[in-house]
Design an enzyme around this catalytic site. Sequence first.
Site, short mmCIF file in Angstrom:
data_model
loop_
_atom_site.label_atom_id
_atom_site.label_comp_id
_atom_site.label_asym_id
_atom_site.label_seq_id
_atom_site.Cartn_x
_atom_site.Cartn_y
_atom_site.Cartn_z
N CYS A 1 -39.33 22.71 38.47
CA CYS A 1 -38.75 23.32 37.62
C CYS A 1 -40.05 23.40 36.74
O CYS A 1 -39.40 23.76 35.66
CB CYS A 1 -37.86 21.30 37.28
SG CYS A 1 -39.08 20.61 37.77
N GLU B 1 -31.60 16.79 33.75
CA GLU B 1 -32.69 17.94 33.61
C GLU B 1 -32.70 19.29 34.29
O GLU B 1 -32.40 18.95 35.17
CB GLU B 1 -33.82 17.27 34.79
CG GLU B 1 -33.72 15.38 34.15
CD GLU B 1 -35.16 15.18 33.47
OE1 GLU B 1 -35.65 16.48 33.04
OE2 GLU B 1 -35.08 14.03 32.58
P1 NAP Z 1 -27.47 23.55 40.71
O1 NAP Z 1 -27.04 24.29 41.38
O2 NAP Z 1 -27.87 24.14 39.37
O3 NAP Z 1 -27.01 22.19 41.76
C1 NAP Z 1 -27.35 21.02 41.88
C2 NAP Z 1 -26.73 20.04 41.74
O4 NAP Z 1 -25.51 19.37 41.74
C3 NAP Z 1 -26.95 19.71 43.56
O5 NAP Z 1 -27.26 18.44 43.80
C4 NAP Z 1 -25.66 20.62 44.17
O6 NAP Z 1 -25.28 20.11 44.70
C5 NAP Z 1 -24.92 19.76 42.50
N1 NAP Z 1 -23.57 20.54 42.38
C6 NAP Z 1 -23.32 21.96 41.50
N2 NAP Z 1 -21.96 21.61 41.59
C7 NAP Z 1 -21.61 20.47 40.84
C8 NAP Z 1 -20.21 20.06 40.61
N3 NAP Z 1 -19.52 20.40 39.91
N4 NAP Z 1 -20.21 18.73 40.39
C9 NAP Z 1 -21.28 17.81 40.55
N5 NAP Z 1 -22.34 18.37 41.13
C10 NAP Z 1 -22.28 19.85 41.06
O7 NAP Z 1 -29.20 23.56 41.26
P2 NAP Z 1 -30.25 23.92 42.59
O8 NAP Z 1 -30.24 25.55 42.88
O9 NAP Z 1 -30.44 22.91 43.38
O10 NAP Z 1 -31.92 23.44 41.75
C11 NAP Z 1 -32.29 24.69 41.23
C12 NAP Z 1 -32.37 24.74 40.05
O11 NAP Z 1 -32.32 22.83 39.38
C13 NAP Z 1 -33.61 25.15 39.15
O12 NAP Z 1 -32.67 25.94 37.86
C14 NAP Z 1 -34.24 23.83 38.24
O13 NAP Z 1 -35.16 24.96 37.22
C15 NAP Z 1 -33.81 23.35 38.39
N6 NAP Z 1 -34.26 21.62 38.79
C16 NAP Z 1 -35.30 20.93 37.41
C17 NAP Z 1 -35.73 20.65 37.60
C18 NAP Z 1 -35.84 19.14 36.45
O14 NAP Z 1 -36.46 17.90 35.93
N7 NAP Z 1 -35.33 19.65 35.07
C19 NAP Z 1 -35.78 19.34 38.98
C20 NAP Z 1 -36.37 20.56 39.98
C21 NAP Z 1 -34.85 21.42 39.86
P3 NAP Z 1 -25.19 21.49 46.09
O15 NAP Z 1 -26.27 21.65 46.54
O16 NAP Z 1 -24.20 20.76 47.13
O17 NAP Z 1 -24.03 22.66 45.09
#
Ligand code: NAP
Length: 518
Positions: free
Chosen positions: A295, A256
């Site tokens: 999102c 997602e």
């Molecule tokens: P993110 O930086 O991509 O991180 C998402 C999750 O992945 C976090 O728990 C992060 O941990 C983890 N992560 C990062 N690198 C990883 C790796 N190499 N292996 C495993 N896990 C890893 O996103 P975010 O900044 O938290 O959230 C914002 C983004 O999410 C926005 O772009 C938004 O549009 C999107 N979003 C989408 C939805 C949907 O339902 N489609 C819903 C909400 C948000 P850490 O936090 O420890 O880095």
Amino acid sequence: MRKLENYVQGRWQVGEGREAVLASPSNAEAFAEVSAKGIDHAAGLAYARQRGGAALRAMSFAERGSLLKGLSQAIHGKREELITLAVDELGNTRGDAKFDLDGATGTLAWYASLGKRLGEARHRLDGEPEELGASSRLQGQHLFVPRRGVAVLINAYNFPAWGMAEKMATAILAGMPVYVKPGTASASLAHAVAKIIVESNVLPEGVFSFICGRAGDLLDHLEFQDCVAFTGSAATGRVIRSHPRILEKGVRVNVEADSVNSAILGPDVDEESETFDLFIRDVVNDLTQKAGQKCTAIRRVVVPEGAVEPVKTRIEEELARVPIGLPSEKGVRMGPLAGKDQLEEARARLEDLLVCTEILIGSPGDLDAVRGDASRGAFMKPVVLLAKSADAAPAVHCVEVFGPVSTVIAYDGTPEAAADILARGEGSLVASFYSDDRGFAAALIEEAAPYQGRLVWGSKRVAGSAPTPGTVFPQFIHGGPGRAGDGEELGGVRGLDFYSQRVAVEGFGPLLERILGR
Ligand code: NAP
């Protein structure tokens, strides 16, 4: 400073050192640190598979549903404490905190009732039995059984409770134990929810594990029956999808990701109408709720050429009624972004959009009238941009500013042109459109549907009762094609499919029917 722990192998464990410091987005004061370093994920996953998986598979859907009901009640019972924590530590307004928490408990409760409806069975039949030969003796039947692995649930920071709960609800009801990794920026709230889950003693041993820190080598220990449900940016989604262990073992992954969602104003909508009011309400809500960090938030506001001015005027008027500042201050309706890093990222992406757009409302960097310490907090006031046309501003179709920024795009009022704009987003979670013209609506649904996970039709008939398009219902799928991740979550019973193995069983029909329980 508080150190948040990890819950793995049925006990709370302290990670080594410090992987991240959590600071209040309202005033930048550090209040906790996290680390999952040194946690033995191989052992943690094995424990969850063996203990948690076996316990859930021995239960019926109704029994698993009652676990979810217990979780929903336990979390709801601490609602006030959790709201206070979200206000103090995450910079949420009370309204934003409730949206997250009530979304979480509501989704758990909805899946609890689905479990009750699915009843005493432990597997689900998929479709009808099919005869395979000339006689009815040889038959086949599709069946869903729980996968015998762990559901690794990786969440974004913006919905720490709801994001975790929606994945947990479907995984546990399907019969899989969960291993939850929250977004670090809001991990203190996820941690508080995890504490409630553990202390409630609702779940059998091994069903719930929680890591509070970076993912580390977690994915290196996955097996082919495990699943990864990921929510976050498209960039991290790509990293996870292409992880060597995931590719090698064929681990199932649902993504997602981010999305450039749209709201379309139909050419028939008069600016004095209820439908126009609904459109403005949704655009303003998505600019201000959670400071635009949703999102599903509307990023592209698509309006007929002649409607740009009235739309601008009304958005401006409504935004003036939304006080911004410290969420603890009375009357504040919009808080800061999740932290300084998120603020910096949002500002940088706004710069990307400014290359091809002009400013319609607001001013980047303006912090006048922000209630609180504007220089220390991660505040950003809403900015609305204008793209002269869809062609004139290619970046607005692909750059997501994860904050209070939207772009108004003028179009010629035809459903084909509106659908073309939607398609340029290359896959979105949701698009809403506002029209009382049945013909416009029918054409738009047909043209736009392939590019969306969800389409929301706003009209005078629903104006009094319509939820905002960002409201994710457990009954309907959440996800979208292309850059939105091409994933699907929720959607009622469909949400269980990802955590289940579909198998076709063929054999002697009458006995199969007896064994499989049709
Ligand atoms: P993110 O930086 O991509 O991180 C998402 C999750 O992945 C976090 O728990 C992060 O941990 C983890 N992560 C990062 N690198 C990883 C790796 N190499 N292996 C495993 N896990 C890893 O996103 P975010 O900044 O938290 O959230 C914002 C983004 O999410 C926005 O772009 C938004 O549009 C999107 N979003 C989408 C939805 C949907 O339902 N489609 C819903 C909400 C948000 P850490 O936090 O420890 O880095």
